[in-house]
Write a protein that holds these residues in place. Structure first.
Motif, PDB file in Angstrom:
ATOM      1  N   PRO A  24     -41.509  36.815  25.293  1.00 55.72           N
ATOM      2  CA  PRO A  24     -41.420  37.305  26.958  1.00 55.72           C
ATOM      3  C   PRO A  24     -42.901  36.857  27.697  1.00 55.72           C
ATOM      4  O   PRO A  24     -43.288  37.496  28.234  1.00 55.72           O
ATOM      5  CB  PRO A  24     -41.448  38.987  26.647  1.00 55.72           C
ATOM      6  N   PHE A  25     -43.145  35.477  27.564  1.00 61.43           N
ATOM      7  CA  PHE A  25     -44.006  34.934  28.529  1.00 61.43           C
ATOM      8  C   PHE A  25     -43.902  33.515  28.322  1.00 61.43           C
ATOM      9  O   PHE A  25     -43.360  33.055  27.701  1.00 61.43           O
ATOM     10  CB  PHE A  25     -45.572  35.643  28.132  1.00 61.43           C
ATOM     11  N   GLY A  26     -44.654  32.583  29.383  1.00 58.35           N
ATOM     12  CA  GLY A  26     -44.580  31.252  29.310  1.00 58.35           C
ATOM     13  C   GLY A  26     -45.096  30.765  28.284  1.00 58.35           C
ATOM     14  O   GLY A  26     -45.977  30.991  27.544  1.00 58.35           O
ATOM     15  N   LEU A  27     -44.399  29.515  27.567  1.00 60.96           N
ATOM     16  CA  LEU A  27     -44.793  28.793  26.435  1.00 60.96           C
ATOM     17  C   LEU A  27     -44.261  27.524  26.564  1.00 60.96           C
ATOM     18  O   LEU A  27     -43.186  27.367  26.570  1.00 60.96           O
ATOM     19  CB  LEU A  27     -44.144  29.568  25.337  1.00 60.96           C
ATOM     20  N   ARG A  47     -58.091  24.929  31.732  1.00 61.52           N
ATOM     21  CA  ARG A  47     -57.527  25.973  32.556  1.00 61.52           C
ATOM     22  C   ARG A  47     -56.144  25.999  32.429  1.00 61.52           C
ATOM     23  O   ARG A  47     -55.361  24.875  32.587  1.00 61.52           O
ATOM     24  CB  ARG A  47     -57.780  25.666  34.053  1.00 61.52           C
ATOM     25  N   VAL A  48     -55.340  27.140  32.394  1.00 63.16           N
ATOM     26  CA  VAL A  48     -54.143  27.436  32.480  1.00 63.16           C
ATOM     27  C   VAL A  48     -53.583  28.220  33.539  1.00 63.16           C
ATOM     28  O   VAL A  48     -53.929  29.046  33.967  1.00 63.16           O
ATOM     29  CB  VAL A  48     -53.664  28.056  31.225  1.00 63.16           C
ATOM     30  N   ARG A  49     -52.748  27.372  34.428  1.00 63.12           N
ATOM     31  CA  ARG A  49     -52.012  28.200  35.530  1.00 63.12           C
ATOM     32  C   ARG A  49     -53.211  28.410  36.649  1.00 63.12           C
ATOM     33  O   ARG A  49     -53.286  29.388  37.260  1.00 63.12           O
ATOM     34  CB  ARG A  49     -51.388  29.395  35.293  1.00 63.12           C
ATOM     35  N   VAL A  91     -48.637  26.129  23.643  1.00 62.89           N
ATOM     36  CA  VAL A  91     -49.612  26.181  24.655  1.00 62.89           C
ATOM     37  C   VAL A  91     -48.991  27.541  25.173  1.00 62.89           C
ATOM     38  O   VAL A  91     -47.875  27.813  25.491  1.00 62.89           O
ATOM     39  CB  VAL A  91     -49.622  25.323  25.759  1.00 62.89           C
ATOM     40  N   LEU A  92     -49.772  28.883  24.752  1.00 64.19           N
ATOM     41  CA  LEU A  92     -49.279  30.032  25.623  1.00 64.19           C
ATOM     42  C   LEU A  92     -49.927  30.341  26.640  1.00 64.19           C
ATOM     43  O   LEU A  92     -51.096  30.392  26.815  1.00 64.19           O
ATOM     44  CB  LEU A  92     -49.704  31.214  24.396  1.00 64.19           C
ATOM     45  N   LYS A  93     -49.357  30.727  27.638  1.00 66.21           N
ATOM     46  CA  LYS A  93     -49.697  30.712  28.972  1.00 66.21           C
ATOM     47  C   LYS A  93     -49.721  32.179  29.542  1.00 66.21           C
ATOM     48  O   LYS A  93     -49.129  33.104  29.045  1.00 66.21           O
ATOM     49  CB  LYS A  93     -48.840  29.994  30.001  1.00 66.21           C
TER      50      LYS A  93
END
Length: 712
Positions: free
Chosen positions: A68-71, A111-113, A154-156
């Protein structure tokens, strides 16, 4: 999705390397034309590609669609086919991820997002944690080689619930290939222009009824495309050697995995040139000045799993050791421009880091209707970071100790037939000690400080199954990055601790995977609000360093997908839009004040990538019984972005195209590759001192090479 390619640039008469690349492509492409489409052949060729993919983004085996999150997930086969030789290369191809590195083996800022340190203040200031086989490491080690890997996730968004400290922006989860009962392995060799070479091999299989083993090795190197003005030779010739051994013991419901790994990189350096670089970029240093640069990382871990009737107990005990020595500095041209005096200004940095960790958790089994995990994590880190200024004899000797403890838990429970609730929470405690000794002009000053804090991180999410192949999700998450001490302090006044950073994130997204797994799509919109993120200021003229905090905000959208068509053709790619800004002014920063409203450095508004792959079994020729042609064309586009928090100037956007074509027969493949096919001469980074002194480094131009792979 298609992108224009300037064909004229491909046909310009050039070096023998260009001729080689075109000749190989022309030799192989006609072979593809003689193959007739065959649906059965397609099914066989795609069998491996269409295998079910599972991830461990939540410390258990799940389908990416159910997270339930960006991956973003990059499989080991794609890592190899794309020649993504280290973790940094994988991150550059992940939508919404930015990485800034100056070429050293120890300076990656991820950096992520749009979330992450505006500039990294210390090795302990990682906004993104990197986990390798369940062992947490600093993202400073993103230069580690990607050899014999199974996948990289890569877990966002904040990942503080399960991955703990230093995951304010996200996490990188690397899983290497584990021993199996089948005897198998591979050998891979490459050679290319500018001294590029790679030798890699792995072998594994059953050792006895209960034991299996695997060993993998890599040796690689290249020559810098930046020359030494004094002897005309490459400024550096970086090399890397790596070895990993794994032993798996299994008996009934219990298994134990032992891993020992060593990676060593030599001669990598931060090369900073005075702009403009010219057609033949060079530096004015004495030959061999960076020959002593070296980084060695060792990792030892034991993972024990024991399955109960309806749950699993997991213990991961690990120790990592990282030794680094890296000389950096300005050459004679740059010091002439800055100070009116040509000289070598050199600063050797040395560091040693030793981390012991223990993670103990209890979780549901992969097939359980209700997902849950609860655990305890203990980490102790001891590290040093010392600097010597050769021109003055000044020194800074700094020692840091961090003790971290955390308890965590997360669960996903059905609320209705198609609606699920996810909730996770972690509570952490940290104690930090710092001791420094500053030697300048014959005088010495010592300093000692302590920090203690506790904090909570977590997330809550709802996911809804629109159809058996499509999920919608919404998530709210909170991340935290602890207080700490500046690694780069040059005097006691600069060692005042920087504040902790907190982030609150909202994300809404969807994930789709077709029943036959040929089509996978995901997308998300998000907003991140960060309070007191970390900013390192540096004044080129005075060498002053300061660590200050500033608030930021980022809003954006991402789209990612892959589509495996019939007849061996597939398309994959991603697109990211990000509006990232600094929302509070930061005064007194070395190098200039930072104004609210400035764009976050290194974050482009637009970035994207696309890869077209083709695979086709050919009619027999040249005595080859089962020849198969494959080709892979990869495109990456990065938009313009500011070089620093002061927004002095923008780093221009660029496009990069890579090509790989191969011919397989049986277990053997011969292939040719072209990196930066269009010979794009983009800037890797820029630094601003004053309007007439701008420094940076150009990227490597087009290079081509050949490779060989044998699998057994």
């Amino acid at each position: 999705m298609s992108y224009p390619i300037d064909a004229a640039r491909l046909l310009v008469a050039g070096s023998r390397a260009d001729a080689l690349a075109l000749a190989v492509a022309m030799a192989l492409l006609p072979c593809a034309a003689i193959a007739a489409p065959d649906a059965d052949t397609d099914a066989a060729a795609d069998a491996t590609d269409l295998a079910t993919v599972t991830v461990t983004a939540r410390l258990g085996q799940e389908s990416p669609k159910d997270i339930p999150f960006g991956l973003s997930v990059t499989r080991g086969a794609d890592v190899e086919a794309g020649r993504l030789l280290d973790v940094q290369d994988v991150l550059r191809n992940s939508p919404g991820v930015e990485i800034n590195t100056y070429g050293s083996a120890n300076d990656a800022n991820v950096r992520v997002r749009g979330v992450g340190s505006l500039n990294q203040v210390s090795m302990d200031d990682g906004s993104v944690v990197m986990s390798i086989d369940g062992v947490a490491m600093s993202a400073r080690h993103a230069s580690l080689a990607t050899f014999d890997v199974d996948r990289i996730e890569v877990l966002k968004g904040p990942q503080g619930t399960l991955f703990g400290r230093n995951s304010e922006a996200g996490a990188i989860n690397v899983t290497t290939r584990r021993p199996t009962r089948e005897r198998e392995g591979y050998v891979r060799l490459e050679a290319g222009e500018e001294g590029q070479h790679l030798e890699e091999a792995a072998v594994g299989g059953a050792l006895s009824e209960q034991w299996s083993g695997r060993i993998a090795v890599r040796n690689a190197g290249s020559e810098s495309w930046i020359d030494n003005a004094n002897d005309g030779k490459p400024m550096i010739e970086p090399t890397e050697q790596a070895v990993r051994g794994s032993l798996l013991w299994s008996s009934g419901a219990t298994s134990a995995l032992f891993i020992a790994e060593m990676q060593e990189m030599k001669h990598k350096a931060w090369l900073e040139l005075l702009r403009p670089f010219g057609d033949a970029p060079s530096l004015d240093f004495a030959p061999g000045v960076f020959d002593g640069n070296r980084k060695k990382v060792q990792r030892y871990s034991v993972e024990i799993n024991h399955d109960l009737d309806n749950s699993r107990i997991t213990s991961i005990t690990a120790r990592t050791v990282a030794d680094f020595r890296g000389t950096k500095g300005y050459d004679r041209r740059l010091t002439q421009a800055l100070y009116g005096m040509p000289m070598e200004y050199l600063v050797p940095d040395t560091s040693n880091e030793q981390v012991n960790s223990q993670d103990l958790r209890w979780s549901s089994l992969p097939s359980a209707r209700v997902f849950w995990v609860a655990g305890l994590n203990l980490t102790k880190s001891e590290r040093s970071f010392d600097s010597l200024y050769l021109s003055t004899g000044d020194q800074q000797l700094r020692d840091f100790t961090t003790d971290s403890y955390g308890i965590y838990g997360e669960t996903t429970v059905p609320l209705a037939d198609k609606l699920k609730l996810t909730a996770g929470l972690r509570y952490s405690w940290e104690n930090k000690d710092y001791k420094g000794l500053y030697l300048a002009r014959g005088a010495s000053v010592s300093d000692a400080r302590k920090l203690s804090e506790d904090f909570a991180t977590g997330r809550v999410a709802l996911s809804y199954e629109v159809t058996p192949t499509t999920n919608l999700y919404a998530v709210l998450a909170r991340g935290y990055k602890p207080r700490g001490f500046n690694d780069y302090t040059t005097q006691v006044v600069d060692s005042i601790p920087y504040k902790a950073a907190t982030v609150n994130t909202a994300e809404l997204g969807f994930k789709h995977e077709s029943a036959d797994r040929r089509l996978q799509l995901s997308g998300a919109v998000y907003e991140n609000k960060v309070r007191d993120d970390h900013l390192l200021g540096y004044d080129f003229n005075t060498m002053a360093v300061s660590a200050i905090n500033a608030d930021t905000r980022s809003r954006g959208a991402e789209f990612e997908g892959s589509w495996r068509f019939q007849y061996g053709l597939s398309l994959s790619g991603g697109l990211s839009y990000n509006d990232a800004k600094i929302t509070s002014s930061a005064l007194g920063v070395s190098g200039g004040d930072v104004a609210a409203g400035n764009r976050t450095p290194d974050v482009p508004h637009w970035s994207g990538s696309a890869t077209v792959s083709y695979r086709r079994e050919l009619q027999p020729f040249w005595g080859l019984a089962t020849p198969t042609f494959n080709a892979r064309l990869a495109y990456r586009n990065i938009g313009a972005r500011p070089i620093d928090a002061q927004n002095h100037l923008n780093l221009a956007g660029y496009e990069k195209v890579d090509l790989r074509v191969g011919l397989e027969t049986g277990n053997v493949e011969f292939y040719a590759w072209a990196d930066n096919l269009l010979d794009e001469r983009y800037d890797m980074y820029l630094n601003y001192s004053r309007p007439d002194v701008i420094t940076g480094a150009p990227a490597r131009g087009r290079t081509v090479g050949v490779g060989f792979r044998y699998a057994f």
